[in-house]
Enzyme design. Structure first.
Site, PDB file in Angstrom:
ATOM      1  CD  GLU A 241       4.081   0.978   7.140  1.00 26.83           C
ATOM      2  OE1 GLU A 241       4.713   1.367   8.338  1.00 26.83           O
ATOM      3  OE2 GLU A 241       3.643   1.926   6.336  1.00 26.83           O
TER       4      GLU A 241
ATOM      5  CG  ASP B   7      -0.333   0.176   2.620  1.00 26.19           C
ATOM      6  OD1 ASP B   7       0.667  -0.593   2.892  1.00 26.19           O
ATOM      7  OD2 ASP B   7      -0.910   0.792   3.617  1.00 26.19           O
TER       8      ASP B   7
END
Ligand code: BES
Ligand code: MN
Ligand code: MN
Length: 464
Positions: free
Chosen positions: A152, A87
């Site tokens: 994250e 991500d």
């Protein structure tokens, strides 16, 4: 052909593949990118499959999926858990990018695009190192488990469940992560400490609805003004956080570590240039060098503040509500839960009775510092020296990776953080980039690292 030569012969191929990965706008914080997140997870899974990894799985969580794979064909050799994230941060403000954020572009030896340094480019370094070893040698020198997550950048909030659920499959002799930075260009680095992060949001409500500031201004409480007063009180004039108890559990630096950190080839001028302001800002925290402040001291930072009228021209209004996002970076041995309680308590105490406050903790993460005397760290040093022709240094950093602490606390294994980013590569900002020399050197170094680890037993001792 030698392994290094083989890897070099694939440069263009590697780059083209990374461009494809970068083109998927896997922004984890925005629900409109849900499908892109899924596509990025699938892209990683396919790349792992192509690399020859086994049991490749996309595991759903209550948030974004985790990609998991393993190759366990090296009995008796160390088992490595590789962690990274697919991500990325939002690309906004878009108009400040020189080239489109999700269209990787090369300029002056750098690859520009969202996720190049943080963390798709660095994940890709590992995917290609694994693939090269597998294709060139027919096998991996160690057992490898791979776990690439998609949350994250939003605090890895669903990862804890995943770790609990997959505890057995995550078991490894070491954690390997490339999601950090090198101290400077040409200085390969291994990171042995990160700060923790608590992220908060508050909503202050004064009047029941927006009011005419002429008709009501003066006696009516203005939540924006109260918010500003509040934040002005959270630091003292020496730039220290003015929350009672905030520093109580901060572990002092040992004289030995302090000396080692301050002797690193770190350049203050470069740092100030990267900051790009007219000066360092505030008074330095008494008795701490900049490096100590960045890596070893806790902070409280205001990250966003809004409310009232911000459109074109003027609007005379006393807003009903005001908001702020802010965060605390934590260092050993501060406890995130305890800090969150102290912060909330003090804020509630400072606010006048004329407003109400909704206090939210959006995410919490512990700081992490660990010894680096395990033989795996020397293996990393040897590999980096082979890849970059220079001896690696051991550093701490100010950023946070919640999973590293979680993993360390759960399994107590060596966590080897080998970053290939640079501090001035604009992670989280417009024109994020990754130096191509570090990208290509990274692939070789990681391949060498796995080879070096293959010379060791699972506990790190030399094989006879
Ligand atoms: N890769 C960074 C963390 C990082 C950056 C470590 C630079 C060391 C040096 C990571 O993706 C990140 O941005 N983490 C967030 C924390 C998260 C909980 C949102 C951070 O540090 O703000
Ligand atoms: Mn990252
Ligand atoms: Mn990040």
């Amino acid at each position: 052909m030698q392994l290094a030569e083989y890897i070099d012969s694939k440069r263009q191929e590697h780059l083209n593949e990374l461009l494809e990965f970068l083109s998927i706008p896997s922004v984890s914080t925005k629900s409109e990118h849900k499908a892109d997140i899924q596509r990025a997870a699938e892209w990683v899974a396919n790349a792992l499959q192509r690399a020859g990894m086994q049991r490749v799985e996309i595991v759903p969580t209550s948030g974004h999926p985790v990609v998991f794979a393993e190759w366990t064909g090296a009995p008796g050799k160390p088992t490595i858990l590789l962690y990274g994230h697919y991500d990325v941060q939002p690309a906004e403000p878009l108009e400040q990018w020189t080239s489109p954020p999700f269209q990787g572009t090369i300029r002056n030896g750098n690859l520009y695009g969202r996720g190049t340094a943080d963390d798709k480019g660095q994940v890709h370094i590992h995917l290609k190192a694994l693939e090269a070893l597998m294709k060139h040698e027919g096998r991996l020198p160690v057992n490898v488990k791979v776990m690439i997550e998609g949350e994250e950048e939003v605090g890895s909030t669903n990862l804890w469940n995943f770790v609990e659920q997959f505890r057995d499959r995550l078991q490894a002799d070491a954690l390997v992560v490339s999601d950090t930075s090198m101290l400077a260009k040409g200085v390969p680095s291994v990171t042995y400490g990160l700060r923790g992060l608590n992220y908060y949001q508050i909503e202050i409500t004064g009047p029941a609805q927006d009011l005419h500031s002429g008709v009501f201004g003066g006696p009516a409480p203005n939540p924006l003004r109260i918010l500003c007063e509040l934040f002005a009180k959270l630091h003292d004039k020496n730039n220290r956080v003015a929350i009672p108890g905030f520093y109580r559990d901060v572990a002092p630096l040992s004289p030995k570590e302090r000396k080692a950190l301050n002797a690193l080839p770190w350049n203050k001028k470069e740092f100030l240039k990267t900051v790009g302001a007219k000066g360092p800002g505030y008074v330095p925290e008494q008795g701490y060098s900049i490096i100590e402040q960045l890596w070893c001291r806790p902070t409280l930072e205001l990250n966003g503040i809004w409310g009232g009228y911000t459109g074109e021209g003027a609007k005379t209004v006393i807003p009903s509500k005001a908001w702020a996002k802010f965060s605390t970076r934590l260092v050993p041995n501060q406890d995130p839960e305890k800090i969150a309680r102290l912060v909330e308590k003090h804020i509630r105490k400072l606010l006048p009775k004329t407003v109400t406050c909704k206090f939210q903790v959006l995410s919490m993460g512990k700081p992490w510092v660990a010894p680096f005397d395990h033989p795996f760290f020397q293996a990393a040093q040897r590999a980096l020296e082979r890849g970059f022709g220079k001896k690696a240094v051991f550093i701490r950093e100010g950023g946070s990776i919640p999973f590293v602490t979680q993993m360390y606390d759960t399994f107590r294994v060596p966590c080897i953080l080998i970053g290939f980013g640079l501090p001035d590569e604009n992670a989280h900002a417009p024109d994020e980039h990754l130096n191509l020399e570090n990208y290509f050197g990274g692939i070789k170094s990681i391949a060498f690292f796995y080879q070096e680890l293959g010379q060791l037993k699972a506990n790190g001792s030399k094989r006879k």
